[in-house]
Enzyme design. Structure first.
Site, PDB file in Angstrom:
ATOM      1  NE  ARG A 101      -3.087  -0.522   3.167  1.00 42.63           N
ATOM      2  CZ  ARG A 101      -4.043  -1.448   2.998  1.00 42.63           C
ATOM      3  NH1 ARG A 101      -4.988  -1.258   2.105  1.00 42.63           N
ATOM      4  NH2 ARG A 101      -4.043  -2.548   3.724  1.00 42.63           N
ATOM      5  CE1 TYR A 102       0.212   4.739   3.803  1.00 39.30           C
ATOM      6  CE2 TYR A 102       0.044   2.477   4.571  1.00 39.30           C
ATOM      7  CZ  TYR A 102      -0.436   3.770   4.541  1.00 39.30           C
ATOM      8  OH  TYR A 102      -1.560   4.088   5.246  1.00 39.30           O
ATOM      9  NE  ARG A 105       4.823   2.116   5.581  1.00 41.10           N
ATOM     10  CZ  ARG A 105       4.180   3.268   5.863  1.00 41.10           C
ATOM     11  NH1 ARG A 105       3.186   3.286   6.703  1.00 41.10           N
ATOM     12  NH2 ARG A 105       4.546   4.395   5.333  1.00 41.10           N
ATOM     13  CB  CYS A 114      -6.973 -15.947  14.560  1.00 37.78           C
ATOM     14  SG  CYS A 114      -6.783 -14.852  13.150  1.00 37.78           S
ATOM     15  CB  CYS A 118     -11.955 -10.556  16.976  1.00 38.30           C
ATOM     16  SG  CYS A 118     -10.345 -11.046  17.647  1.00 38.30           S
ATOM     17  CB  CYS A 121     -12.038 -10.070  12.411  1.00 36.87           C
ATOM     18  SG  CYS A 121     -10.557 -10.195  11.386  1.00 36.87           S
ATOM     19  NE  ARG A 123      -5.964  -8.274   6.395  1.00 32.14           N
ATOM     20  CZ  ARG A 123      -4.915  -7.852   7.099  1.00 32.14           C
ATOM     21  NH1 ARG A 123      -4.526  -8.510   8.176  1.00 32.14           N
ATOM     22  NH2 ARG A 123      -4.223  -6.798   6.706  1.00 32.14           N
ATOM     23  CG  ASP A 283     -11.510  -1.207   9.637  1.00 35.21           C
ATOM     24  OD1 ASP A 283     -11.206  -0.033   9.379  1.00 35.21           O
ATOM     25  OD2 ASP A 283     -10.710  -2.042  10.114  1.00 35.21           O
ATOM     26  CG  ASP A 320      -7.084   0.949   7.735  1.00 32.59           C
ATOM     27  OD1 ASP A 320      -6.400   1.140   6.717  1.00 32.59           O
ATOM     28  OD2 ASP A 320      -6.683   0.369   8.754  1.00 32.59           O
ATOM     29  CE  LYS A 327      -3.742   0.956  10.526  1.00 35.04           C
ATOM     30  NZ  LYS A 327      -3.263   0.236   9.328  1.00 35.04           N
TER      31      LYS A 327
END
Ligand code: SF4
Length: 356
Positions: A101-102, A105, A114, A118, A121, A123, A283, A320, A327
């Site tokens: 994205r950047y 990184r 996981c 959650c 989540c 994702r 999100d 985000d 972000k």
């Protein structure tokens, strides 16, 4: 640590992670409801013994731990604004398992499992036992991409939860990243130290230590109760190994959307040697409207925290931008908008003119 279960007094290590609605029913966490079956189909269930032990069975509706992990009928309500890929990972993925994205990184997602699932989540539609882990060839292709892009300064391991990998596999991946000269930093995002602390074994900690690149770990924690003695010990093992720790929390309705709870969380993180880093605005994940707070509420909470907590304990409140645009900090603002007179509001609401 122990808890009383139907099978008597068991150590956490001897107890299984709850993974089905039937198991949750046996524990008295849910009642039969076809909408729960629908919710469980849209996202896997996993509640570790450590998190189960924290749930107040007498007040399930308001328990902040149950709310995070026990499926709810509200998950079947999807609004038009909600998205399958709310932070736009797919739009910024040049190769499977990698998000670029950047310029400096990348996110590397070696697996999608996981220790817990959650319900909020970001994702939600990707994680789970059926989610695709990268094959050896796919992981090698992702590493080759990183090798050939010398602008990549930082690799962020995420998923799923990277600390679900066996120590040997984790060590191999970390060593491969350490061997790429332009990768200066490897950052790992994980919920494991909090929700499954025994997994942070001496072998796993050893696998995270690199000879050249710096290693940072961002731990996901949303409520001070999650920082049990075992979790604090796991975090101490990481900190004692020289790995700087940062905290990531999500602002969640009914979990931590009040001042006292957020203050306790941030203090507990710092006390456990974890620097609060981000407080994420939730999100636009499908079926998670019951977790969302208004941005104005989040800003008001952050403003109140500023007056109560030292800078060490202040996270940055971030959003985000949907669509994969990254972000941004979303306040609160302390500068007035009059261009001729710079007016600054202090942490207690006082207003002051600043010359210049
Ligand atoms: S641990 Fe992280 S990736 Fe896994 S379900 Fe929770 S929020 Fe999602």
């Amino acid at each position: 640590m122990t808890r009383q279960s139907g099978a008597g007094l068991l150590s956490h290590a001897a107890m299984p992670t709850l993974r089905t609605l039937e198991a949750l029913e046996r524990e008295g966490l849910v009642r039969p409801d076809p909408r729960l079956a629908e919710a469980a189909q849209s996202m896997a269930i996993a509640i570790t013994p450590e998190m189960l032990a924290l749930i107040d069975h007498g007040d399930l509706a308001r328990d902040p731990i149950a709310r995070q992990f026990v499926p709810s009928a509200a998950e079947t309500e999807v609004s038009a604004d909600e998205l399958a890929d709310p932070i736009g990972d797919e739009a910024r993925s040049p190769i499977k398992g990698l998000v670029h994205r950047y310029p400096d990184r990348v996110l590397l997602k070696p697996l999608h499992v996981c220790p817990v699932y959650c319900r909020f989540c970001f994702r939600r539609e990707k994680v789970g036992p059926g989610g695709e882990a990268l094959s050896a060839a796919e992981l090698e292709a992702a590493l080759a991409y990183i090798r050939t892009h010398d602008e990549i300064w930082e690799v962020i391991l995420t998923g799923g939860d990277p600390l679900m990998m066996a120590p040997r596999r984790m060590g191999e991946l970390m060593a491969a990243l350490d061997a790429i000269p332009h990768v200066a930093v490897v950052r790992i995002h994980s919920r494991v130290p909090v929700v499954d602390p025994e997994r942070v074994s001496p072998e796993l900690v050893a696998a995270l230590k690199l000879r050249r690149a710096s290693v940072w770990l961002a731990v996901h924690c949303n409520h001070a109760r999650e920082l049990t003695a075992a979790a604090r010990a796991a975090l101490a093992r990481l900190a004692d190994a020289g790995i700087p720790l940062m905290g990531q929390s999500v602002l969640l309705r009914g979990v931590n959307d009040d001042l006292e709870t957020l203050e306790q969380l941030m203090r507990a993180l710092v006390t456990a040697r974890v620097k609060p880093y981000y407080l994420h605005h939730p999100d636009l994940v499908r079926g998670t409207g019951h977790f969302r707070v208004a941005i104005e509420e989040g800003q008001a909470l952050m403003k109140a925290l500023r007056g109560r907590l030292s800078g060490l304990a202040q996270p940055t409140y971030v959003l985000d931008v949907p669509g994969g645009h990254g972000k941004v900090p979303i306040g609160p603002a302390y500068l007035g908008d009059d261009p001729d007179s710079l007016m600054i509001e202090d942490a207690f609401g006082g207003r002051h003119h600043y010359p210049g």
